[in-house]
Design an enzyme around this catalytic site. Sequence first.
Site: not given
Length: 217
Positions: A14-16, A108-109, A143, A168
């Site tokens: 994931d990114l953020d 990622t979203s 997601k 996260d």
Amino acid sequence: MTAAPQPVSGFLLDLDGTLVDSEPLHRAGYESYFAHRGWDVPDLSVFTGRRAEDVFATEPGPWAGLDPAEVLAGVLAHVPDEAARPVPGARDLVVAARAGGVPVAIVTSARPAWVRRSLVESLDLPADGVDLVVTAEDVADGKPHPAGFALACERLGIDPAAAVAAEDSPAGVHAATGAGVRRVHGIATTHPEAVLVGAGATAVHDDLRPLLGLLPR
């Protein structure tokens, strides 16, 4: 003798909140935009890990009846124009994995522009510094639907059961496990360990440095 790490077919990251600590920036954007509209600030955890447009389209709130894309554009205009801090171990994990021949995908979203900015400005990597990026624009369902992780595994040609994901948020953990990823590491930047374990994380860390130990020596 310490047992060798189980082989990793790929890292699905994931990114953020996982690679970059962007939660303070996004929170500031939501709070500023909601204040601008005269709205009360809701529990912002409902947005974590999910596409904001999906939240605006499906969750109750003062945005009901408005165009989710237009509301999101308003929020993004209020996000501070600064780079997010990297999560410790993020850059090292990406560089070491790729040097060791283990593919890395960002799932990622977020949208492509934010991914590029995060790679270059936050992680000091080239814009093509990972093997694959799957963003909010690549799947019909965000997601916690597993579509993003399933697509990443398909495009990389890897076995999800042998992959390692890092997330996260509960939505992200559910998405990864739903795609057949058996090793999902929670990164406790936005949610506590108990919440991530409850969602199905197989291990929880404060940052990404422990994942370096999964790479072949």
